[in-house]
Scaffold this motif. Structure first.
Motif, PDB file in Angstrom:
ATOM      1  N   HIS A  53       4.425  19.647 -59.753  1.00  0.00           N
ATOM      2  CA  HIS A  53       5.245  18.919 -60.735  1.00  0.00           C
ATOM      3  C   HIS A  53       6.574  19.636 -60.962  1.00  0.00           C
ATOM      4  O   HIS A  53       7.593  18.997 -61.206  1.00  0.00           O
ATOM      5  CB  HIS A  53       4.523  18.859 -62.086  1.00  0.00           C
ATOM      6  CG  HIS A  53       3.431  17.841 -62.165  1.00  0.00           C
ATOM      7  ND1 HIS A  53       3.574  16.556 -61.718  1.00  0.00           N
ATOM      8  CD2 HIS A  53       2.166  17.915 -62.678  1.00  0.00           C
ATOM      9  CE1 HIS A  53       2.441  15.884 -61.945  1.00  0.00           C
ATOM     10  NE2 HIS A  53       1.578  16.697 -62.520  1.00  0.00           N
ATOM     11  N   CYS A  54       6.528  20.963 -60.939  1.00  0.00           N
ATOM     12  CA  CYS A  54       7.736  21.739 -61.289  1.00  0.00           C
ATOM     13  C   CYS A  54       8.773  21.756 -60.163  1.00  0.00           C
ATOM     14  O   CYS A  54       9.966  21.919 -60.430  1.00  0.00           O
ATOM     15  CB  CYS A  54       7.340  23.176 -61.644  1.00  0.00           C
ATOM     16  SG  CYS A  54       6.416  23.268 -63.190  1.00  0.00           S
ATOM     17  N   ILE A  55       8.320  21.608 -58.908  1.00  0.00           N
ATOM     18  CA  ILE A  55       9.251  21.768 -57.781  1.00  0.00           C
ATOM     19  C   ILE A  55      10.440  20.784 -57.839  1.00  0.00           C
ATOM     20  O   ILE A  55      11.586  21.221 -57.716  1.00  0.00           O
ATOM     21  CB  ILE A  55       8.486  21.729 -56.433  1.00  0.00           C
ATOM     22  CG1 ILE A  55       7.670  23.041 -56.299  1.00  0.00           C
ATOM     23  CG2 ILE A  55       9.449  21.579 -55.248  1.00  0.00           C
ATOM     24  CD1 ILE A  55       6.713  23.077 -55.129  1.00  0.00           C
ATOM     25  N   PRO A  56      10.217  19.468 -58.085  1.00  0.00           N
ATOM     26  CA  PRO A  56      11.390  18.592 -58.182  1.00  0.00           C
ATOM     27  C   PRO A  56      12.336  19.007 -59.315  1.00  0.00           C
ATOM     28  O   PRO A  56      13.556  18.884 -59.178  1.00  0.00           O
ATOM     29  CB  PRO A  56      10.778  17.204 -58.466  1.00  0.00           C
ATOM     30  CG  PRO A  56       9.381  17.299 -57.972  1.00  0.00           C
ATOM     31  CD  PRO A  56       8.948  18.721 -58.196  1.00  0.00           C
ATOM     32  N   ALA A  57      11.776  19.508 -60.422  1.00  0.00           N
ATOM     33  CA  ALA A  57      12.633  19.970 -61.532  1.00  0.00           C
ATOM     34  C   ALA A  57      13.439  21.189 -61.078  1.00  0.00           C
ATOM     35  O   ALA A  57      14.658  21.256 -61.312  1.00  0.00           O
ATOM     36  CB  ALA A  57      11.766  20.312 -62.741  1.00  0.00           C
ATOM     37  N   TRP A  58      12.788  22.123 -60.416  1.00  0.00           N
ATOM     38  CA  TRP A  58      13.488  23.322 -59.927  1.00  0.00           C
ATOM     39  C   TRP A  58      14.600  22.939 -58.946  1.00  0.00           C
ATOM     40  O   TRP A  58      15.670  23.536 -58.956  1.00  0.00           O
ATOM     41  CB  TRP A  58      12.506  24.282 -59.246  1.00  0.00           C
ATOM     42  CG  TRP A  58      11.553  24.947 -60.203  1.00  0.00           C
ATOM     43  CD1 TRP A  58      11.754  25.189 -61.527  1.00  0.00           C
ATOM     44  CD2 TRP A  58      10.245  25.453 -59.909  1.00  0.00           C
ATOM     45  NE1 TRP A  58      10.657  25.813 -62.073  1.00  0.00           N
ATOM     46  CE2 TRP A  58       9.720  25.985 -61.101  1.00  0.00           C
ATOM     47  CE3 TRP A  58       9.465  25.496 -58.751  1.00  0.00           C
ATOM     48  CZ2 TRP A  58       8.447  26.562 -61.173  1.00  0.00           C
ATOM     49  CZ3 TRP A  58       8.205  26.078 -58.814  1.00  0.00           C
ATOM     50  CH2 TRP A  58       7.706  26.606 -60.015  1.00  0.00           C
ATOM     51  N   LEU A  59      14.311  21.943 -58.091  1.00  0.00           N
ATOM     52  CA  LEU A  59      15.320  21.521 -57.103  1.00  0.00           C
ATOM     53  C   LEU A  59      16.580  20.965 -57.782  1.00  0.00           C
ATOM     54  O   LEU A  59      17.664  21.022 -57.213  1.00  0.00           O
ATOM     55  CB  LEU A  59      14.734  20.469 -56.147  1.00  0.00           C
ATOM     56  CG  LEU A  59      13.668  20.996 -55.173  1.00  0.00           C
ATOM     57  CD1 LEU A  59      13.091  19.850 -54.350  1.00  0.00           C
ATOM     58  CD2 LEU A  59      14.246  22.075 -54.250  1.00  0.00           C
TER      59      LEU A  59
ATOM     60  N   GLY B 119      17.614  22.302 -60.502  1.00  0.00           N
ATOM     61  CA  GLY B 119      18.124  23.429 -61.275  1.00  0.00           C
ATOM     62  C   GLY B 119      17.634  23.440 -62.720  1.00  0.00           C
ATOM     63  O   GLY B 119      18.181  24.146 -63.554  1.00  0.00           O
ATOM     64  N   TYR B 120      16.595  22.639 -62.999  1.00  0.00           N
ATOM     65  CA  TYR B 120      16.071  22.593 -64.367  1.00  0.00           C
ATOM     66  C   TYR B 120      14.981  23.645 -64.548  1.00  0.00           C
ATOM     67  O   TYR B 120      14.168  23.864 -63.647  1.00  0.00           O
ATOM     68  CB  TYR B 120      15.449  21.223 -64.664  1.00  0.00           C
ATOM     69  CG  TYR B 120      16.379  20.047 -64.552  1.00  0.00           C
ATOM     70  CD1 TYR B 120      17.764  20.205 -64.660  1.00  0.00           C
ATOM     71  CD2 TYR B 120      15.861  18.776 -64.349  1.00  0.00           C
ATOM     72  CE1 TYR B 120      18.604  19.107 -64.558  1.00  0.00           C
ATOM     73  CE2 TYR B 120      16.695  17.669 -64.249  1.00  0.00           C
ATOM     74  CZ  TYR B 120      18.080  17.844 -64.348  1.00  0.00           C
ATOM     75  OH  TYR B 120      18.895  16.759 -64.251  1.00  0.00           O
TER      76      TYR B 120
ATOM     77  N   TYR C 272       5.279  22.475 -67.871  1.00  0.00           N
ATOM     78  CA  TYR C 272       6.236  22.261 -68.968  1.00  0.00           C
ATOM     79  C   TYR C 272       7.622  22.128 -68.348  1.00  0.00           C
ATOM     80  O   TYR C 272       8.101  23.056 -67.695  1.00  0.00           O
ATOM     81  CB  TYR C 272       6.193  23.443 -69.946  1.00  0.00           C
ATOM     82  CG  TYR C 272       4.855  23.593 -70.642  1.00  0.00           C
ATOM     83  CD1 TYR C 272       4.595  22.939 -71.844  1.00  0.00           C
ATOM     84  CD2 TYR C 272       3.838  24.376 -70.082  1.00  0.00           C
ATOM     85  CE1 TYR C 272       3.358  23.061 -72.476  1.00  0.00           C
ATOM     86  CE2 TYR C 272       2.599  24.503 -70.704  1.00  0.00           C
ATOM     87  CZ  TYR C 272       2.363  23.842 -71.898  1.00  0.00           C
ATOM     88  OH  TYR C 272       1.141  23.966 -72.515  1.00  0.00           O
ATOM     89  N   ILE C 273       8.220  20.940 -68.512  1.00  0.00           N
ATOM     90  CA  ILE C 273       9.556  20.677 -67.976  1.00  0.00           C
ATOM     91  C   ILE C 273      10.538  20.886 -69.132  1.00  0.00           C
ATOM     92  O   ILE C 273      10.553  20.113 -70.088  1.00  0.00           O
ATOM     93  CB  ILE C 273       9.659  19.229 -67.426  1.00  0.00           C
ATOM     94  CG1 ILE C 273       8.504  18.925 -66.461  1.00  0.00           C
ATOM     95  CG2 ILE C 273      11.022  18.990 -66.778  1.00  0.00           C
ATOM     96  CD1 ILE C 273       8.455  19.712 -65.184  1.00  0.00           C
ATOM     97  N   LEU C 274      11.360  21.929 -69.018  1.00  0.00           N
ATOM     98  CA  LEU C 274      12.148  22.370 -70.175  1.00  0.00           C
ATOM     99  C   LEU C 274      13.593  21.843 -70.127  1.00  0.00           C
ATOM    100  O   LEU C 274      14.533  22.548 -70.478  1.00  0.00           O
ATOM    101  CB  LEU C 274      12.131  23.904 -70.250  1.00  0.00           C
ATOM    102  CG  LEU C 274      10.724  24.534 -70.259  1.00  0.00           C
ATOM    103  CD1 LEU C 274      10.798  26.038 -70.156  1.00  0.00           C
ATOM    104  CD2 LEU C 274       9.944  24.129 -71.507  1.00  0.00           C
ATOM    105  N   HIS C 275      13.742  20.607 -69.671  1.00  0.00           N
ATOM    106  CA  HIS C 275      15.077  20.008 -69.583  1.00  0.00           C
ATOM    107  C   HIS C 275      14.875  18.502 -69.568  1.00  0.00           C
ATOM    108  O   HIS C 275      13.925  18.024 -68.957  1.00  0.00           O
ATOM    109  CB  HIS C 275      15.751  20.468 -68.271  1.00  0.00           C
ATOM    110  CG  HIS C 275      17.191  20.114 -68.164  1.00  0.00           C
ATOM    111  ND1 HIS C 275      17.620  18.844 -67.839  1.00  0.00           N
ATOM    112  CD2 HIS C 275      18.313  20.857 -68.339  1.00  0.00           C
ATOM    113  CE1 HIS C 275      18.947  18.837 -67.815  1.00  0.00           C
ATOM    114  NE2 HIS C 275      19.390  20.037 -68.113  1.00  0.00           N
ATOM    115  N   PRO C 276      15.760  17.736 -70.206  1.00  0.00           N
ATOM    116  CA  PRO C 276      15.589  16.276 -70.120  1.00  0.00           C
ATOM    117  C   PRO C 276      15.734  15.801 -68.680  1.00  0.00           C
ATOM    118  O   PRO C 276      16.538  16.367 -67.923  1.00  0.00           O
ATOM    119  CB  PRO C 276      16.729  15.725 -70.985  1.00  0.00           C
ATOM    120  CG  PRO C 276      17.473  16.878 -71.533  1.00  0.00           C
ATOM    121  CD  PRO C 276      16.933  18.145 -70.984  1.00  0.00           C
TER     122      PRO C 276
END
Ligand SMILES: [Zn+2]
Length: 198
Positions: free
Chosen positions: A30-36, A38-39, A49-53
């Motif tokens: 789940h986190c990898i697309p957010a990291w890509l 830069g979130y 936990y996704i810490l960015h809208p």
């Protein structure tokens, strides 16, 4: 303690560790697309936990990332099960299969294989109907296939069925307890900064 008993305990340990690895890889997925993008995002043993809208489309990819992680883990374990002599092969494999079994159990109880809208969001990312049941069908198929293959490869005999049913019930409550313990620890740290995904 007899060596048979020790072996049984080791098998159970491998089984539950494998199930926990599957869940952690799912959360990391789940986190990898957010990291890509830069979130900031934090995977924990049973929750991300996704810490960015995020936008609607980003949320769909974040949802799908979890299932890509789950499927990759199942594929790796399937290869180990089929092509290696690893001593705890069968328990490792059963732990990975248990995650797809959990989705099936939730599907029969709730009508959806996952809480919230995660299945629907992932389906939308794949281009399938948002409100359909393609992921439910996918995991029902995967679980049936994995279970059948396990029976064919290990030939445990019918006497194992009561033991397997007990294990299924224990596993169901294990996953619920894992999520509860995880969220009790990590919600106070991350939930305030996390954005609801559903
Ligand atoms: Zn998830």
């Amino acid at each position: 303690m007899s060596s048979d008993r020790k072996e049984e305990i080791k098998n159970w340990a491998v089984y539950f560790l494998s199930a926990m690895a599957a869940v952690f890889i799912h959360e990391t997925g789940h986190c990898i697309p957010a990291w890509l993008h830069g979130y900031p995002a934090v995977p924990t043993p049973a929750m991300e936990y996704i810490l960015h809208p995020v936008t609607v489309e980003q949320n769909q990819w974040i949802s799908l990332g979890g299932y890509i992680g789950t499927v990759l883990y199942i594929m790796v374990v399937l290869i180990i099960f089929l092509f290696t002599d690893f001593k705890y092969n069968s328990a490792l494999y059963a732990g990975a299969a248990a995650v797809s079994g959990m989705y099936c159990a939730l599907f029969f109880i709730n009508g959806r294989g996952h809480g919230g809208h995660e299945f629907q969001e992932a389906q939308a990312a794949l281009g399938f109907s948002y409100s359909g049941h393609s992921l439910d069908v996918f995991f029902l198929t995967i679980f049936t296939f994995l279970t059948a293959l396990w029976f064919i490869r290990t030939r445990p005999g019918y006497k194992i069925i009561p033991k397997l049913l007990t294990a299924a019930i224990v596993t169901f409550f294990f996953f619920i307890a894992l999520e509860w313990v995880n969220n009790s620890i990590f919600d106070p740290l991350f939930k305030a900064g996390a954005f609801p995904r559903n």
